[in-house]
Enzyme design. Sequence first.
Site, short mmCIF file in Angstrom:
data_model
loop_
_atom_site.label_atom_id
_atom_site.label_comp_id
_atom_site.label_asym_id
_atom_site.label_seq_id
_atom_site.Cartn_x
_atom_site.Cartn_y
_atom_site.Cartn_z
N THR A 1 38.23 63.08 -41.64
CA THR A 1 37.27 61.39 -40.45
C THR A 1 37.60 60.07 -41.02
O THR A 1 38.48 60.74 -41.92
CB THR A 1 35.49 61.95 -41.19
OG1 THR A 1 35.23 62.59 -40.19
CG2 THR A 1 35.02 60.58 -40.48
N ASP B 1 35.71 57.36 -36.02
CA ASP B 1 36.41 58.24 -34.75
C ASP B 1 35.50 59.54 -34.59
O ASP B 1 34.47 58.82 -34.46
CB ASP B 1 37.91 59.26 -35.60
CG ASP B 1 37.00 59.80 -36.48
OD1 ASP B 1 36.60 60.23 -37.72
OD2 ASP B 1 38.11 60.64 -36.09
N ARG C 1 36.44 61.96 -33.70
CA ARG C 1 36.94 63.96 -33.65
C ARG C 1 36.04 64.38 -35.16
O ARG C 1 35.84 64.07 -35.78
CB ARG C 1 38.64 64.08 -33.98
CG ARG C 1 38.87 65.44 -33.74
CD ARG C 1 40.08 65.50 -34.62
NE ARG C 1 40.71 65.13 -33.61
CZ ARG C 1 42.63 65.03 -33.15
NH1 ARG C 1 43.00 65.84 -34.49
NH2 ARG C 1 43.36 65.23 -32.08
N LYS D 1 29.74 59.07 -35.10
CA LYS D 1 29.60 59.25 -36.49
C LYS D 1 28.79 58.21 -37.19
O LYS D 1 28.89 58.19 -38.01
CB LYS D 1 31.02 59.53 -37.46
CG LYS D 1 31.41 60.48 -36.42
CD LYS D 1 32.98 61.02 -36.81
CE LYS D 1 33.80 61.83 -36.87
NZ LYS D 1 34.98 62.19 -37.39
N GLY E 1 33.04 64.26 -43.61
CA GLY E 1 32.62 65.01 -44.72
C GLY E 1 31.68 65.96 -43.72
O GLY E 1 32.58 65.48 -42.38
N SER F 1 39.52 61.50 -44.70
CA SER F 1 40.85 62.11 -44.56
C SER F 1 41.97 60.90 -44.44
O SER F 1 43.23 60.47 -44.61
CB SER F 1 41.18 63.08 -44.09
OG SER F 1 40.73 63.37 -42.61
N ASP G 1 46.15 61.23 -39.21
CA ASP G 1 45.99 61.68 -39.84
C ASP G 1 45.87 62.84 -38.96
O ASP G 1 44.63 62.43 -38.01
CB ASP G 1 44.32 61.41 -40.02
CG ASP G 1 43.27 62.82 -40.85
OD1 ASP G 1 44.06 63.06 -41.52
OD2 ASP G 1 42.48 62.45 -40.99
N SER H 1 41.21 63.08 -38.24
CA SER H 1 40.96 62.00 -37.18
C SER H 1 41.48 61.74 -35.59
O SER H 1 42.78 62.45 -35.47
CB SER H 1 41.20 60.69 -37.13
OG SER H 1 40.90 61.16 -39.28
#
Length: 282
Positions: free
Chosen positions: A38, A54, A56, A70, A84, A166, A203, A206
């Site tokens: 994330t 984001d 995803r 999120k 997480g 991440s 990343d 994400s």
Amino acid sequence: MAAASVYKGAGFDFSNEVRNTFLTERGIPLPKATSTGTTIVGCLFKDGIILGADTRATEGPIVADKNCEKIHFITDNIRCCGAGTAADTEFTTALISSNMELHALSTGRKPRVVTAMTMLKQMLFRYQGQVGAALVLGGVDATGPQLFTIHPHGSTDKLPYVTMGSGSLAAMAVFEARWKPNMERADALDLVCAAISAGIFNDLGSGSNVDACVITASHTEMLRNFVKPNERVQKERSYQFRRGTTAIKKEEIRSLIVDEDVTAIAAGRGRGAAEGEAMDTS
């Protein structure tokens, strides 16, 4: 296996190194660090707080949801971004949101951001990191705009701009290069979108869209799918083929009914049979 010393000296303790080597030799692998998958951020601006995330959600290498939310509700003036384990972030923020409402009803006052931060860190510390929730908490209360990060083990930070997940390193690079104190709303919102976009494009955990939330002393504005950098475009070619393009090599038709017996049921004879089979409606 060597016995551990009963006397503990000052400084670092490497007594578990012997145990870990013993377990590895027995074929038990060491636990690996888990990726949160994330990018969530937050920053201060002149009039309040802007949070970003984001959209995803992943299950290992699989994209489970392309457009999940999120940024979670805590109170009218407080929001919390979660990275997480999705279930942990959702249920943890929902629990604290309920507790904050009860706290407000009990005290008769508008709840403060630091109260939510304390509830979250105490809960996460109680579970010693087993609840995989890395959070960015932001809001505006009587003391002004407040922005915190809360790690899964319960440690917290209070900074003017924060990133978690991440994709946090890519997002932090954007903040450190472009953030300034007392930014205007439009400039801060562009900076948050750029930070989330850096996480999306650098990343693998994400992706998809950019959500944002602007919190000021007077109102809270949720900007769902504020930027869509990954919209699907029309394919350049059509991959539909004419019927009969591929030749049929062999055709076989099988009957699924192997054996069939039909038994005729005789109708009831006379009034007594009909009455005997009638439904009991008493």
